[in-house]
Enzyme design. Structure first.
Site, short mmCIF file in Angstrom:
data_model
loop_
_atom_site.label_atom_id
_atom_site.label_comp_id
_atom_site.label_asym_id
_atom_site.label_seq_id
_atom_site.Cartn_x
_atom_site.Cartn_y
_atom_site.Cartn_z
N SER A 1 -1.20 -3.46 10.32
CA SER A 1 -0.83 -4.33 9.20
C SER A 1 0.46 -5.08 9.52
CB SER A 1 -0.64 -3.49 7.94
OG SER A 1 -1.85 -2.82 7.65
N ASP B 1 -9.09 -10.06 8.98
CA ASP B 1 -8.59 -8.71 8.68
C ASP B 1 -9.60 -7.59 8.95
OD1 ASP B 1 -6.20 -7.29 7.67
OD2 ASP B 1 -7.47 -6.70 5.98
N HIS C 1 -10.40 -2.66 11.49
CA HIS C 1 -9.30 -3.50 11.00
C HIS C 1 -9.06 -4.61 12.02
CE1 HIS C 1 -4.88 -3.47 9.31
NE2 HIS C 1 -5.63 -4.37 8.72
N CYS D 1 1.02 -7.26 11.81
CA CYS D 1 1.30 -7.38 13.24
C CYS D 1 0.56 -8.56 13.88
CB CYS D 1 0.97 -6.08 13.95
SG CYS D 1 2.11 -4.75 13.53
N TYR E 1 -1.41 -3.64 -6.91
CA TYR E 1 -1.14 -4.44 -5.71
C TYR E 1 -2.25 -4.40 -4.65
CZ TYR E 1 1.44 -6.86 -2.17
OH TYR E 1 1.83 -7.78 -1.24
N ARG F 1 2.53 -12.19 -0.36
CA ARG F 1 1.21 -12.57 0.16
C ARG F 1 0.66 -13.81 -0.51
NH1 ARG F 1 -1.38 -8.77 4.07
NH2 ARG F 1 0.28 -7.24 4.34
N ARG G 1 0.84 -1.19 0.00
CA ARG G 1 0.00 0.00 0.00
C ARG G 1 0.88 1.25 0.00
NH1 ARG G 1 -1.91 0.87 4.35
NH2 ARG G 1 -1.15 -0.90 5.54
N LYS H 1 -9.51 -2.71 1.58
CA LYS H 1 -9.26 -1.56 2.43
C LYS H 1 -10.05 -0.33 1.99
CE LYS H 1 -6.77 -3.59 5.42
NZ LYS H 1 -5.76 -4.51 5.19
P1 GTP Z 1 -2.08 -7.71 7.42
O1 GTP Z 1 -2.60 -8.75 6.53
O2 GTP Z 1 -1.05 -6.84 6.79
O3 GTP Z 1 -3.17 -6.87 8.02
O4 GTP Z 1 -1.24 -8.44 8.60
P2 GTP Z 1 -1.67 -9.30 9.86
O5 GTP Z 1 -1.98 -8.39 11.00
O6 GTP Z 1 -2.71 -10.29 9.49
O7 GTP Z 1 -0.30 -10.02 10.26
P3 GTP Z 1 0.13 -11.57 10.16
O8 GTP Z 1 -0.69 -12.47 11.04
O9 GTP Z 1 0.20 -11.94 8.75
O10 GTP Z 1 1.60 -11.51 10.79
C1 GTP Z 1 2.60 -10.67 10.31
C2 GTP Z 1 3.94 -11.13 10.79
O11 GTP Z 1 3.98 -11.17 12.21
C3 GTP Z 1 4.29 -12.52 10.31
O12 GTP Z 1 5.62 -12.52 9.86
C4 GTP Z 1 4.13 -13.38 11.53
O13 GTP Z 1 5.00 -14.47 11.52
C5 GTP Z 1 4.45 -12.42 12.68
N1 GTP Z 1 3.70 -12.80 13.90
C6 GTP Z 1 2.38 -13.06 13.99
N2 GTP Z 1 2.02 -13.42 15.26
C7 GTP Z 1 3.15 -13.38 15.99
C8 GTP Z 1 3.43 -13.65 17.38
O14 GTP Z 1 2.57 -14.00 18.18
N3 GTP Z 1 4.74 -13.48 17.77
C9 GTP Z 1 5.71 -13.10 16.89
N4 GTP Z 1 6.94 -12.97 17.35
N5 GTP Z 1 5.48 -12.86 15.58
C10 GTP Z 1 4.22 -12.98 15.13
C1 SPV Z 2 -2.83 -4.55 5.24
O1 SPV Z 2 -1.87 -3.89 4.82
O2 SPV Z 2 -3.38 -4.29 6.33
C2 SPV Z 2 -3.32 -5.70 4.47
C3 SPV Z 2 -2.77 -5.92 3.13
O3 SPV Z 2 -4.18 -6.42 4.94
S1 SPV Z 2 -3.48 -4.88 1.93
O4 SPV Z 2 -4.64 -5.55 1.36
O5 SPV Z 2 -2.46 -4.65 0.91
O6 SPV Z 2 -3.92 -3.65 2.54
MN MN Z 3 -4.77 -5.80 7.05
#
Ligand code: GTP
Ligand code: SPV
Ligand code: MN
Length: 620
Positions: free
Chosen positions: A285, A310, A263, A287, A234, A402, A94, A243
């Site tokens: 995002s 999400d 979110h 996290c 993207y 992704r 983004r 989003k």
């Molecule tokens: P978006 O799709 O961008 O909104 O991201 P998201 O919030 O769904 O994050 P996602 O679950 O994909 O995790 C992002 C990164 O954080 C990944 O590399 C995970 O491995 C890492 N991660 C997730 N949960 C944990 C946790 O409990 N501990 C640690 N150390 N890392 C974590």
């Molecule tokens: C985020 O960035 O919070 C996502 C990926 O979930 S995107 O769809 O690119 O916004």
């Molecule tokens: Mn997201």
């Protein structure tokens, strides 16, 4: 009003194929017919395709994308019906600095959004979009966010010149004929979502695998409920149901209609007594939302299922909060998603029907990314198409690579995930990525304190958005890049909603941090499946059976309050995870003040919460 049967077929600038597609449109919806015609006149595509959402259409488009070099078809045995795409190296996330909220007054967009006058922005964009689809097909994708059987289905139509977008939208939302038919029958309102790669093809010009434009505009017109996105192919820039609609436009709608568009993931937990509860969690995002939504509990007798990963739409009916996941797919971060950290995601993806973007390719036609397996392959083709070996000294997959997978393929999906009425919501968790200060979990003292915790949520930036990574910034309710109006009004809306519905009926609020570090730099808390121990504490707090210690920042569990059976964690690590340090928190206050100064018009209640925190800290 356009009339499907008599509308002029002599409009200037439209070729025969386009005119025929308009005259033979599979709908009589007046707003839609008029809008598609206008957009065709402006963008001048070679052809129009009305997306029906069928499997046949998917097969045709994916084959075309393979022929065009946009998709690589993966090994059928490993990943059936799946493809890898590789973006332009400059179109990987983004683009927040190119994202605009165009309201009549700058105040409408508020202090956290880029603003431009709608008329001025329209003029700029019309120039950009004029002829932008030349040499390409314009796809018209009717879609609905949430259930088509909802009381008030939230329709949208995306016009795009990207077949990658059509295929991805088919995974992420309900699209095509059933949506168009119902929308037409009810002559329903829909959000106009216009997208162009901004890369027209001149006659004879050869295409590139990932067309896009160096100039990007991701523009929301919340007052018109419209989206114009230019120049990027993207994810969140281009899949406009996600989003742009389900958060930015929907948050503005929600403000007007008295609900919340957030979110947040949605998790269903069932305790050993068989009681189920639903929890939503807002983390910025990249996290941890997808991972937490697919949690595999490490404690006996506890079961977790996923409802969403999400986005949450939270409505209040008869004194109860109910939440819906408006999406039909996952667009998940690949790196860090692996067989040990998130086996549920891995099993879902391995079922196939998945589009991977910017991952690495294995020599046998599979995919790989950092953290997918403990063993690192000897040789890969990296996301830029170069040979890669473990000593290449650079990641094989882009950090924001992704997977895009149908949610139905997740085997821990709760049966009620697509209930048009949503599921009852018991708790909301806020969380960020902080190396210091913020303890593993705290319970808010009440709704207003919880809203303060959300309003001051802070997190280190990630690769999900273009720009520096690892910089701490305030990210209210993990919505900083997604609030479609004034952030002060957004905070007011949270407070008003609590006051209107009543504290007793509102979900309880918690604040977590999986990312705190020990003195030696490692994670204090093991995270992932072990986060079920925190979930257990939260559920027991909701039931009134778990203890906790009152601290200046909220109620925090002691070591004794957490179930740590079988967990491999040292006393130092545990102490580092749970500690509420007076000095660290006092040092946090100037950052909060700076943030409030930026907001400028913070609700009084939030300022009182800020004063209360300082007082509690000084007395502790
Ligand atoms: P978006 O799709 O961008 O909104 O991201 P998201 O919030 O769904 O994050 P996602 O679950 O994909 O995790 C992002 C990164 O954080 C990944 O590399 C995970 O491995 C890492 N991660 C997730 N949960 C944990 C946790 O409990 N501990 C640690 N150390 N890392 C974590
Ligand atoms: C985020 O960035 O919070 C996502 C990926 O979930 S995107 O769809 O690119 O916004
Ligand atoms: Mn997201």
């Amino acid at each position: 009003m356009a009339d499907n049967t008599t509308a002029s077929t002599e409009s200037t600038g439209l070729n025969q194929a386009v005119r025929e597609a308009l005259d033979n449109a599979p709908t009589t919806h007046p707003q839609l017919l008029e809008w598609v015609r206008e957009m065709a006149e402006m963008t001048q595509p070679d052809a129009i395709h009305w997306a029906d959402g069928s499997e046949e259409e998917w097969n045709t488009l994916t084959t075309e994308l393979v022929d065009a070099g946009t998709f690589v078809r993966l090994n059928e045995e490993k990943f059936p019906n799946s493809f890898a795409a590789f973006s332009d190296p400059d179109d990987v996330a983004r683009v927040e600095e190119r994202t605009f909220i165009c309201t009549k007054t700058p105040k409408g967009a508020g202090p956290t959004n880029n603003w431009e006058d709608p008329a001025v922005m329209k003029e700029t964009l019309v120039k950009k979009f004029t002829g932008s689809m030349r040499g390409r097909t314009m796809y018209v994708i009717p879609f609905v966010m949430g259930s088509l059987d909802a009381e008030d289905p939230k329709y949208g139509v995306e016009i795009t010149d990207s077949a990658y977008v059509v295929c991805s939208m088919r995974i992420m939302a309900t699209i095509g004929t059933p949506v168009l038919d119902k929308m037409t029958r009810d002559n329903a309102f829909f959000v106009e979502a216009l997208h162009s790669l901004g890369s027209p093809l001149e006659p004879g010009e050869e295409d590139v695998p990932w067309p896009c434009n160096t100039t990007k505009y991701i523009v929301q017109f919340p007052e018109d409920r419209a989206i114009w996105s230019f120049g990027s192919g993207y994810g969140g820039n281009a899949l406009l149901g996600k989003k742009c609609y389900a958060l930015r436009i929907a948050s503005a709608i929600a403000h007007d209609e008295g609900w919340l568009a957030e979110h947040m993931l949605i998790l269903k937990v069932t305790d050993p007594e068989g009681d189920s509860r639903y929890i939503a969690a807002a983390f910025p995002s990249a996290c941890g939302k997808t991972n937490f939504a697919m949690l595999e509990p490490t404690i006996d007798g506890w079961k977790a299922e996923m409802v969403g990963d999400d986005i949450s739409w939270i409505r209040f009916k008869e004194g109860q909060a109910r939440v819906v996941n408006p999406e039909a797919g996952l667009f998940g971060v690949a790196p860090g998603t692996g067989w040990t950290t998130n086996p549920n995601a891995m099993r879902g993806v391995a079922r196939g029907n998945t589009i991977f973007t910017n991952v690495a390719l294995t020599d046998d036609g599979g995919v790989w990314w950092e953290g997918m397996t403990d063993e690192v392959p000897d040789h890969l083709t990296d996301w830029k198409g170069n040979d890669w070996t473990p000593d290449s000294g650079r990641p094989a997959a882009h950090p924001n690579s992704r997977f895009c997978t149908p949610i139905k393929q997740v085997d821990i999906l709760a049966d009620e995930y697509d209930d048009p009425e949503g599921v009852p919501l018991s708790a909301i968790i806020f969380g960020g990525r902080r190396k210091t200060t913020v303890p593993l979990v705290s319970e808010s003292f009440g709704w207003e304190h919880g809203v303060f915790q959300g309003a001051t949520l802070s997190s280190e930036t990630t690769a999900a958005a273009k720009g520096a990574v690892g910089v701490v910034r305030r990210d209210p309710m993990a919505m900083l890049p997604f609030i479609g109006y004034n952030a002060n009004d957004y905070l007011d809306h949270w407070l008003d909603t609590g006051a209107r519905v009543g504290e007793e009926a509102m979900p309880k609020i918690y604040y977590v941090n999986w990312f705190r570090r020990t003195a030696d730099g490692g994670f204090a808390w093991p995270g992932f499946g072990e986060n079920s121990r925190v979930v257990k504490w939260i559920v027991e707090r909701l039931k009134g059976t778990a203890g906790g210690q009152e601290t200046p920042v909220g109620i925090v569990p002691t070591k004794e309050d957490l179930d740590l059976s079988g967990l491999d964690i040292s006393d130092d690590e545990l102490e580092a995870a749970l500690r509420v340090d007076q000095e660290e928190w006092l040092a946090e206050l100037p950052g909060i003040d700076e943030w409030f100064n930026k907001l400028g018009d913070v609700p009084e209640v939030i300022l009182e919460q800020r004063a209360g925190l300082e007082e509690r800290l000084k007395n502790s």
